[in-house]
Write a protein that holds these residues in place. Sequence first.
Motif, PDB file in Angstrom:
ATOM      1  N   GLU A   1      36.560  34.517  40.051  1.00 48.15           N
ATOM      2  CA  GLU A   1      36.827  33.188  40.605  1.00 48.15           C
ATOM      3  C   GLU A   1      36.070  32.981  41.914  1.00 48.15           C
ATOM      4  N   GLY A   2      36.171  33.966  42.808  1.00 54.24           N
ATOM      5  CA  GLY A   2      35.523  33.826  44.108  1.00 54.24           C
ATOM      6  C   GLY A   2      34.023  33.675  43.989  1.00 54.24           C
ATOM      7  N   ALA A   3      33.401  34.491  43.133  1.00 52.66           N
ATOM      8  CA  ALA A   3      31.952  34.417  42.975  1.00 52.66           C
ATOM      9  C   ALA A   3      31.528  33.083  42.378  1.00 52.66           C
ATOM     10  N   LEU A   4      32.258  32.614  41.350  1.00 48.99           N
ATOM     11  CA  LEU A   4      31.921  31.328  40.740  1.00 48.99           C
ATOM     12  C   LEU A   4      32.068  30.190  41.733  1.00 48.99           C
ATOM     13  N   LEU A   5      33.173  30.159  42.443  1.00 53.93           N
ATOM     14  CA  LEU A   5      33.408  29.068  43.393  1.00 53.93           C
ATOM     15  C   LEU A   5      32.446  29.135  44.575  1.00 53.93           C
TER      16      LEU A   5
ATOM     17  N   VAL B   1      42.857  46.509  49.525  1.00 53.17           N
ATOM     18  CA  VAL B   1      42.389  45.135  49.742  1.00 53.17           C
ATOM     19  C   VAL B   1      43.085  44.218  48.735  1.00 53.17           C
ATOM     20  N   THR B   2      43.620  43.090  49.191  1.00 53.77           N
ATOM     21  CA  THR B   2      44.374  42.198  48.313  1.00 53.77           C
ATOM     22  C   THR B   2      43.436  41.415  47.393  1.00 53.77           C
ATOM     23  N   ASP B   3      44.014  40.843  46.348  1.00 55.33           N
ATOM     24  CA  ASP B   3      43.220  40.033  45.429  1.00 55.33           C
ATOM     25  C   ASP B   3      42.581  38.846  46.146  1.00 55.33           C
TER      26      ASP B   3
ATOM     27  N   ALA C   1      42.374  41.858  39.937  1.00 55.41           N
ATOM     28  CA  ALA C   1      41.242  41.985  40.848  1.00 55.41           C
ATOM     29  C   ALA C   1      39.971  41.441  40.205  1.00 55.41           C
ATOM     30  N   VAL C   2      39.777  41.743  38.925  1.00 50.98           N
ATOM     31  CA  VAL C   2      38.599  41.229  38.212  1.00 50.98           C
ATOM     32  C   VAL C   2      38.615  39.703  38.186  1.00 50.98           C
TER      33      VAL C   2
ATOM     34  N   GLN D   1      40.463  42.962  31.041  1.00 47.58           N
ATOM     35  CA  GLN D   1      39.410  42.578  31.983  1.00 47.58           C
ATOM     36  C   GLN D   1      38.578  41.417  31.428  1.00 47.58           C
ATOM     37  N   LEU D   2      38.279  41.476  30.132  1.00 52.99           N
ATOM     38  CA  LEU D   2      37.531  40.378  29.508  1.00 52.99           C
ATOM     39  C   LEU D   2      38.326  39.072  29.579  1.00 52.99           C
ATOM     40  N   ALA D   3      39.619  39.156  29.315  1.00 49.74           N
ATOM     41  CA  ALA D   3      40.470  37.967  29.395  1.00 49.74           C
ATOM     42  C   ALA D   3      40.527  37.430  30.820  1.00 49.74           C
ATOM     43  N   ALA D   4      40.537  38.332  31.800  1.00 46.55           N
ATOM     44  CA  ALA D   4      40.572  37.920  33.199  1.00 46.55           C
ATOM     45  C   ALA D   4      39.327  37.111  33.564  1.00 46.55           C
ATOM     46  N   VAL D   5      38.160  37.552  33.085  1.00 48.72           N
ATOM     47  CA  VAL D   5      36.918  36.822  33.355  1.00 48.72           C
ATOM     48  C   VAL D   5      36.959  35.455  32.688  1.00 48.72           C
TER      49      VAL D   5
END
Length: 503
Positions: free
Chosen positions: A134-138, A91-93, A128-129, A170-174
């Motif tokens: 991003e998707g959940a926040l938006l 599954v893509t990002d 992916a993280v 992962q932390l930086a990604a969030v």
Amino acid sequence: MPAPRLPQATIARSVPRSTAVLIAGFTAEDGVAGLPDQVVNSYKKTFGSRPDDLARSIGASGKALATTVLPPAAKTTVVLVGLGDKPVDQVTDEELRAAAGAGARAASAMDLTGASIAVGFGRSEPTAVRAVTEGALLGTYSFRAVTTGEPAEPKISAITVISRSTGKQQLAAVETAEVVAAAVVANRDWVNQPANLLFPESFADDVRGYAGAAGRKISVEVLDAAGLTKGGYGGILAVGGGSAKAPRLVRLSYAPRGAAFHLALVGKGITFDSGGLDLKTQQGMYTMKSDMSGAGAVFAATRAIADLGFKIKVTTYGALAENMPSGSAWRPSDVLTTYGGKTVENINSDAEGRIVMADALARASAEDRPDLIIDVATLTGAAVVALGERTGAVFSNSEEVAGKVLAAAAAAGERFWQLPIVEESRGFLESEVADLRSGKTGGGGGAMTAAAFLREFVGDVPWAHLDVAGPAFNSNSAYSYVSSGGTGMAVRTLVALAESLAG
């Protein structure tokens, strides 16, 4: 403008006890994806079967973005979101981003107040993280209505991204996702403001405060009508001349030490477009509070770039005006003198965006001499005809630049498609009374002709024009992480482009 309301995002290996809703994936290939062992075991204990079997027994679908609520095995409600018919590791990002947004919207529709939710699809790569965050926040976004009552409390106050790995990347990604989502939401809020509340002066004031919140990283310059007159910004003054709300030019500057590349961003900021003397229809006018979304995008992206600390110099212009009919309005056949002295014969007062952009582009190219100029504008209905309502157009004077923009858009998960500026398009701009005219009279190719006009004001600076007339405003129902109303289109692409250019 109040600060955008977004949930706080964190990352964890397990589901916090306070979680009200857990969002996971469902694929035809793998079944349920992303449920931690603690949740799987609770379903085995309660129902005597795995969540996969339970999901299939109630008709859960792997169709992309289809949502299914599982019977509860504990206090946490589980929402499954379809990820398609391929294995979850394929599954893509962007598909993960969309699924997280769909799940967050489903949670937001529940009877919740200030709830914590968790989301995970069994993927732990940093990209992916970031996409899931991003998707959940938006997906939680909703515009605060203008009302006499107290604004409703947000339904979701915290989001935990579930990942098997919670290392530094992962932390930086969030953290990055939080900054980018906040910028997208800032643009959405500006676009959704009614035009009697967001006009050139109030927009400029908002941006001054918004940029100021980044500390001393961003400097702000605002030219009012007197400053525009003194500076020779004939395009912005002409377009704004029919309104009681005087125009503004806002300039932001972010110049960190060590920056080796200079990027200029220019945004169309028509806070309301009536069409001027070439008046639009009522139906065509209703959504024209969104005609400033290009300016909103470049302002928001600049703040995100500064907050993320990218080592790139950014100079940003928002050309702000309200296009109205009155006795002082500009006319078709008027000849305007734009910044730098080039004269333009006006063909249509409803083609105003390119006129205000001309002043800003001319100043950026001649005075700032950047390495690259990117402009963003809800410029033409022709771009919507060509590409529909969910895809933006890219025009450029350089194939290399176009490729970089498209690569950034792909990385960010925004859809753009390159369109040409054909050789004969310059001929459409020939005028007998001025250096050039603002467009052609009749026929097709309107988006291309508008891009050809803008190209006249960038000189020899590499440049790309992003026409977001279709995807900047969603007049239909929300989908995935895209809200109805302002979408924040182009913010993520600009941030991704700046990141790639900063090295």
